[in-house]
Design an enzyme around this catalytic site. Sequence first.
Site, PDB file in Angstrom:
ATOM      1  N   THR A   1       0.823  -1.204   0.000  1.00 26.46           N
ATOM      2  CA  THR A   1       0.000   0.000   0.000  1.00 26.46           C
ATOM      3  C   THR A   1       0.864   1.263   0.000  1.00 26.46           C
ATOM      4  O   THR A   1       2.007   1.254   0.477  1.00 26.46           O
ATOM      5  CB  THR A   1      -0.895   0.010   1.262  1.00 26.46           C
ATOM      6  OG1 THR A   1      -1.520   1.276   1.390  1.00 26.46           O
ATOM      7  CG2 THR A   1      -0.085  -0.253   2.525  1.00 26.46           C
ATOM      8  N   ASP A   2       0.283   2.364  -0.493  1.00 31.05           N
ATOM      9  CA  ASP A   2       0.991   3.649  -0.429  1.00 31.05           C
ATOM     10  C   ASP A   2       1.053   4.195   0.995  1.00 31.05           C
ATOM     11  O   ASP A   2       1.823   5.114   1.279  1.00 31.05           O
ATOM     12  CB  ASP A   2       0.341   4.675  -1.367  1.00 31.05           C
ATOM     13  CG  ASP A   2      -1.116   4.974  -1.056  1.00 31.05           C
ATOM     14  OD1 ASP A   2      -1.685   4.348  -0.140  1.00 31.05           O
ATOM     15  OD2 ASP A   2      -1.693   5.854  -1.736  1.00 31.05           O
TER      16      ASP A   2
ATOM     17  N   TYR B   1      -1.918  -0.376  11.021  1.00 35.53           N
ATOM     18  CA  TYR B   1      -2.040  -1.072   9.727  1.00 35.53           C
ATOM     19  C   TYR B   1      -0.837  -0.771   8.836  1.00 35.53           C
ATOM     20  O   TYR B   1      -0.175  -1.688   8.328  1.00 35.53           O
ATOM     21  CB  TYR B   1      -3.337  -0.645   9.010  1.00 35.53           C
ATOM     22  CG  TYR B   1      -3.335  -0.969   7.531  1.00 35.53           C
ATOM     23  CD1 TYR B   1      -3.402  -2.293   7.088  1.00 35.53           C
ATOM     24  CD2 TYR B   1      -3.240   0.048   6.564  1.00 35.53           C
ATOM     25  CE1 TYR B   1      -3.379  -2.598   5.727  1.00 35.53           C
ATOM     26  CE2 TYR B   1      -3.221  -0.249   5.205  1.00 35.53           C
ATOM     27  CZ  TYR B   1      -3.295  -1.575   4.790  1.00 35.53           C
ATOM     28  OH  TYR B   1      -3.253  -1.871   3.446  1.00 35.53           O
TER      29      TYR B   1
ATOM     30  N   LYS C   1       2.186  -3.194   7.368  1.00 39.87           N
ATOM     31  CA  LYS C   1       2.467  -3.384   5.942  1.00 39.87           C
ATOM     32  C   LYS C   1       3.916  -2.969   5.637  1.00 39.87           C
ATOM     33  O   LYS C   1       4.603  -3.619   4.833  1.00 39.87           O
ATOM     34  CB  LYS C   1       1.489  -2.583   5.073  1.00 39.87           C
ATOM     35  CG  LYS C   1       0.060  -3.079   5.092  1.00 39.87           C
ATOM     36  CD  LYS C   1      -0.127  -4.488   4.518  1.00 39.87           C
ATOM     37  CE  LYS C   1       0.103  -4.569   3.016  1.00 39.87           C
ATOM     38  NZ  LYS C   1      -0.277  -5.903   2.472  1.00 39.87           N
TER      39      LYS C   1
ATOM     40  N   GLY D   1      -4.707  10.081  14.380  1.00 45.45           N
ATOM     41  CA  GLY D   1      -3.521   9.973  13.508  1.00 45.45           C
ATOM     42  C   GLY D   1      -3.848   9.993  12.028  1.00 45.45           C
ATOM     43  O   GLY D   1      -3.061   9.508  11.202  1.00 45.45           O
TER      44      GLY D   1
END
Length: 356
Positions: free
Chosen positions: A138-139, A163, A167, A295
């Site tokens: 993911t970016d 998350y 990743k 956040g």
Amino acid sequence: MMANNKTIFITGGAGFIGSAVVRQFITETDVRVVNIDKLTYAGNLATLGDALDDPRHCFEQVDICDATAIAALFDKYQPNAIMHLAAESHVDRSIDGPADFIQSNIVGTYTLLEAARAYWNGLSGAKRDNFRFHHISTDEVFGSLGAEGFFREDSTYQPNSPYSASKASSDHLVRAWHHTYGLPTLMTNCSNNYGPYQFPEKLIPLIILNALDGKPLPIYGKGDNIRDWLFVEDHARALRLVLETGVVGETYNIGGHNEKTNLEVVQTICTLLDELRPAAQPYAELITYVTDRPGHDQRYAIDAAKIERELGWKPQESFETGLRKTVEWYMEKADWWREVTAADYQGERLGLEKKA
Ligand code: NAD
Ligand code: DAU
């Protein structure tokens, strides 16, 4: 496309993006797909459509953290490649309970890397040369952008949520297994996907379903956070292209050049629904500003020049056409989303755990 008689492992193939990849492989190629999925709350065999019962689709309900079971699958199917999509994928859930993210995203990726390495070490000749471990990421690993700039393949890793940190960890493991052990890896980092079969905890399906039910449309904070949206079938095509033609050890960013604020996205869905299913009041009157995500990353935007230039990929769907298809799909497929949400999620707010 991939030649005949190939076997591809796809982890997470009962989820949103994985199922799109499985469906494309089954309808557009001759490869055999081994779909490895634990079937968490986010995995559902109904996402596979006609591919589910195709003789070239083999479903294996296995947890990627189960080293013994994963090794047995390599032994049984002797794959040519693995595309690794299985993960816990929802940022809000990672705020409420990071443990599953550490387990599936980090330990799971490690377990797959070790099983793939043992299997690959036992191969020889062309099968060894052509084997690929394609990690789908993911970016969000790059953190948050200000008003300017784009994520490039060499952007600094600055993950902000449990998350994205999980990743990022998995990306680092994949990189290390290539550099240290020579495992032939490929990595892709993609922006926000949308389209059919997305679990309705994510912004776009949640808003569509709430609007159809006349419920409030929750916008976190001011709605000015920006995401870069890509239609899921375009992502699936990019992943297949990278698997086939990507350079071993390289990373490719994938994105749709569709930067939108969340408020713009929600307003566009409302306008489409006003046209497709007019209600007594405009749907935008349901918009409700709610407490922000802890956040919350401000802006994501991908520079996809590398995959466009080096592999010739371009998205086929514009945000306007893709979103219309998506809204129409959810209007037609109430059976699917009622089934997947029935068990344990009815649109409630997630991810409000306060910072310590
Ligand atoms: P999803 O949540 O819809 O599907 C994930 C699938 O993985 C589910 O079928 C689930 O059952 C399975 N799974 C989870 N843990 C597992 C485990 N331990 N063992 C076996 N299977 C397990 O996710 P998605 O949106 O389809 O995302 C797929 C991948 O793409 C993820 O790795 C995610 O990080 C990445 N990604 C997602 C997006 C996006 O916008 N959705 C964007 C970029 C990258
Ligand atoms: O960028 C890629 C990532 O995109 C993927 O790696 C993740 O797996 C995927 O879930 C997605 O993460 P986001 O956090 O960007 O997606 P989500 O749909 O949860 O939220 C999109 C934006 O909308 C985000 O700024 C938060 C906001 N939002 C979300 C929900 C669910 C709202 O304003 N209201 C909501 O109810």
